[in-house]
Design a protein around this motif. Sequence first.
Motif, PDB file in Angstrom:
ATOM      1  N   SER A   7       0.844  -1.196   0.000  1.00 23.07           N
ATOM      2  CA  SER A   7       0.000   0.000   0.000  1.00 23.07           C
ATOM      3  C   SER A   7       0.876   1.243   0.000  1.00 23.07           C
ATOM      4  O   SER A   7       1.660   1.454   0.928  1.00 23.07           O
ATOM      5  CB  SER A   7      -0.907   0.015   1.235  1.00 23.07           C
ATOM      6  N   ILE A   8       0.759   2.036  -1.049  1.00 19.52           N
ATOM      7  CA  ILE A   8       1.501   3.296  -1.150  1.00 19.52           C
ATOM      8  C   ILE A   8       0.571   4.418  -0.712  1.00 19.52           C
ATOM      9  O   ILE A   8      -0.470   4.660  -1.343  1.00 19.52           O
ATOM     10  CB  ILE A   8       2.009   3.525  -2.581  1.00 19.52           C
ATOM     11  N   ILE A   9       0.924   5.073   0.377  1.00 20.96           N
ATOM     12  CA  ILE A   9       0.085   6.111   0.987  1.00 20.96           C
ATOM     13  C   ILE A   9       0.632   7.479   0.596  1.00 20.96           C
ATOM     14  O   ILE A   9       1.776   7.819   0.937  1.00 20.96           O
ATOM     15  CB  ILE A   9       0.057   5.982   2.524  1.00 20.96           C
ATOM     16  N   ILE A  10      -0.181   8.273  -0.094  1.00 26.19           N
ATOM     17  CA  ILE A  10       0.265   9.597  -0.553  1.00 26.19           C
ATOM     18  C   ILE A  10      -0.592  10.680   0.097  1.00 26.19           C
ATOM     19  O   ILE A  10      -1.699  10.972  -0.377  1.00 26.19           O
ATOM     20  CB  ILE A  10       0.189   9.708  -2.095  1.00 26.19           C
ATOM     21  N   PRO A  11      -0.122  11.265   1.205  1.00 25.02           N
ATOM     22  CA  PRO A  11      -0.853  12.375   1.813  1.00 25.02           C
ATOM     23  C   PRO A  11      -0.576  13.665   1.053  1.00 25.02           C
ATOM     24  O   PRO A  11       0.512  13.842   0.489  1.00 25.02           O
ATOM     25  CB  PRO A  11      -0.276  12.437   3.232  1.00 25.02           C
ATOM     26  N   CYS A  12      -1.551  14.543   1.032  1.00 29.70           N
ATOM     27  CA  CYS A  12      -1.380  15.788   0.284  1.00 29.70           C
ATOM     28  C   CYS A  12      -2.050  16.940   1.020  1.00 29.70           C
ATOM     29  O   CYS A  12      -3.184  16.824   1.494  1.00 29.70           O
ATOM     30  CB  CYS A  12      -1.982  15.646  -1.107  1.00 29.70           C
ATOM     31  N   PHE A  13      -1.317  18.040   1.137  1.00 30.34           N
ATOM     32  CA  PHE A  13      -1.902  19.296   1.630  1.00 30.34           C
ATOM     33  C   PHE A  13      -1.481  20.386   0.655  1.00 30.34           C
ATOM     34  O   PHE A  13      -0.349  20.856   0.693  1.00 30.34           O
ATOM     35  CB  PHE A  13      -1.435  19.616   3.048  1.00 30.34           C
ATOM     36  N   ASN A  14      -2.388  20.729  -0.265  1.00 32.12           N
ATOM     37  CA  ASN A  14      -2.071  21.676  -1.348  1.00 32.12           C
ATOM     38  C   ASN A  14      -0.881  21.155  -2.155  1.00 32.12           C
ATOM     39  O   ASN A  14      -0.796  19.969  -2.417  1.00 32.12           O
ATOM     40  CB  ASN A  14      -1.866  23.081  -0.788  1.00 32.12           C
ATOM     41  N   ILE A  38      -4.536   8.007  -1.908  1.00 34.83           N
ATOM     42  CA  ILE A  38      -4.247   9.439  -1.848  1.00 34.83           C
ATOM     43  C   ILE A  38      -5.143  10.059  -0.780  1.00 34.83           C
ATOM     44  O   ILE A  38      -6.363   9.866  -0.794  1.00 34.83           O
ATOM     45  CB  ILE A  38      -4.519  10.108  -3.212  1.00 34.83           C
ATOM     46  N   VAL A  39      -4.523  10.794   0.143  1.00 36.41           N
ATOM     47  CA  VAL A  39      -5.273  11.404   1.245  1.00 36.41           C
ATOM     48  C   VAL A  39      -5.117  12.919   1.183  1.00 36.41           C
ATOM     49  O   VAL A  39      -4.014  13.447   1.363  1.00 36.41           O
ATOM     50  CB  VAL A  39      -4.793  10.890   2.622  1.00 36.41           C
ATOM     51  N   ASP A  40      -6.222  13.612   0.928  1.00 33.36           N
ATOM     52  CA  ASP A  40      -6.231  15.076   0.939  1.00 33.36           C
ATOM     53  C   ASP A  40      -6.484  15.526   2.378  1.00 33.36           C
ATOM     54  O   ASP A  40      -7.575  15.351   2.913  1.00 33.36           O
ATOM     55  CB  ASP A  40      -7.331  15.585   0.010  1.00 33.36           C
ATOM     56  N   ASP A  41      -5.458  16.112   2.986  1.00 38.57           N
ATOM     57  CA  ASP A  41      -5.535  16.505   4.395  1.00 38.57           C
ATOM     58  C   ASP A  41      -6.080  17.926   4.533  1.00 38.57           C
ATOM     59  O   ASP A  41      -5.400  18.825   5.031  1.00 38.57           O
ATOM     60  CB  ASP A  41      -4.149  16.387   5.043  1.00 38.57           C
ATOM     61  N   GLY A  42      -7.308  18.127   4.079  1.00 44.15           N
ATOM     62  CA  GLY A  42      -7.959  19.427   4.241  1.00 44.15           C
ATOM     63  C   GLY A  42      -7.372  20.522   3.391  1.00 44.15           C
ATOM     64  O   GLY A  42      -7.300  21.685   3.821  1.00 44.15           O
ATOM     65  N   LYS A  64     -10.106  14.418   4.120  1.00 43.33           N
ATOM     66  CA  LYS A  64     -10.383  14.513   5.545  1.00 43.33           C
ATOM     67  C   LYS A  64     -10.100  15.928   6.034  1.00 43.33           C
ATOM     68  O   LYS A  64      -9.499  16.732   5.318  1.00 43.33           O
ATOM     69  CB  LYS A  64      -9.508  13.514   6.324  1.00 43.33           C
ATOM     70  N   GLU A  65     -10.549  16.215   7.245  1.00 43.14           N
ATOM     71  CA  GLU A  65     -10.208  17.499   7.853  1.00 43.14           C
ATOM     72  C   GLU A  65      -8.715  17.558   8.119  1.00 43.14           C
ATOM     73  O   GLU A  65      -8.066  16.538   8.388  1.00 43.14           O
ATOM     74  CB  GLU A  65     -10.977  17.688   9.164  1.00 43.14           C
ATOM     75  N   ASN A  66      -8.179  18.769   8.076  1.00 45.45           N
ATOM     76  CA  ASN A  66      -6.743  18.932   8.291  1.00 45.45           C
ATOM     77  C   ASN A  66      -6.339  18.474   9.686  1.00 45.45           C
ATOM     78  O   ASN A  66      -6.926  18.873  10.685  1.00 45.45           O
ATOM     79  CB  ASN A  66      -6.337  20.403   8.098  1.00 45.45           C
ATOM     80  N   ALA A  72      -2.667  12.314   8.476  1.00 41.52           N
ATOM     81  CA  ALA A  72      -3.003  11.918   7.106  1.00 41.52           C
ATOM     82  C   ALA A  72      -2.435  10.543   6.779  1.00 41.52           C
ATOM     83  O   ALA A  72      -3.106   9.713   6.138  1.00 41.52           O
ATOM     84  CB  ALA A  72      -2.493  12.961   6.121  1.00 41.52           C
ATOM     85  N   ARG A  73      -1.215  10.272   7.202  1.00 41.88           N
ATOM     86  CA  ARG A  73      -0.624   8.960   6.951  1.00 41.88           C
ATOM     87  C   ARG A  73      -1.394   7.874   7.703  1.00 41.88           C
ATOM     88  O   ARG A  73      -1.683   6.812   7.143  1.00 41.88           O
ATOM     89  CB  ARG A  73       0.851   8.948   7.363  1.00 41.88           C
TER      90      ARG A  73
END
Length: 277
Positions: A7-14, A38-42, A64-66, A72-73
């Motif tokens: 599982s490749i986890i890619i968190p992103c904030f902007n 891919i996780v968009d952290d708010g 998700k919410e920031n 996020a991970r």
Amino acid sequence: MKNPLVSIIIPCFNVTEFIEESVQSALNQDYSNIEIIIVDDGSTEDVHSVVKQFLTESVSFFKKENGGLASARNFGIDKSNGELILPLDSDDKIHETYVSKAVNIFTQRSEVSLVYSKAALFGAEKGEWKMGDYSFKHLLLDNMIFCSAIFKKEKFLNVGKYNEKFRFGREDWDLWLRYLDEESIVIKIPEELFFYRKHSGNSMSDQFSNALENNVNLFDLFYFNRKLYARHFDNPITQLHRNKELEIKYQKLQLKYLSLKKSFYERLKEKIKSFIK
């Protein structure tokens, strides 16, 4: 462990201008049994519109919410199904053989806890990202394992995931201190298979990197792992006393050296005078 799901986890904030490269590097792997989360952290930017082109049964997107990088991970790993986890920040990249070479190690050696590789910088700076070789003793003093190491999900869950109190970085170092110990087998692949972006803006993991917050992070790292550090080092008061004793000894030696140096030059001057006469 045979043909494990990774599982490749890619968190992103902007920072959406880089995420396509990151996701594409994950898709380019020559190992096929992977899922990408891919996780968009708010984010305030529209991350979904950038990544929707990649979404399939094996590439999923969550918002998700920031809550910060550690949050996020953890969120992404909770959604994952893989035996092995690879966190990948949304502005970094991996070589197409990184996963397959790591899986090969895990498959051949079941006792291995973690696999990573040599790393390179790209973007504003280029060249090898020089990090020391791993030993648990050295890990207590400095982190030489980048965040995108590949590790076992079951063990990750058993040690309590990422500590979400680390909002300003060091969350990966804190995890390694709990995930590993003196007996752990850690393998570093001697090839540059991870690429860390350096740029004038802030990456997701660099956005809280000023000196004050780094000091707070180091204090938290020690505090949350104080029992571990107590097993390896003296208590701080004893260490301060020893440092003071060493400082006094150094000052005395320095004075002695200056005295001997002065004496030597005085004798040399006298000899030169007598020779001239």
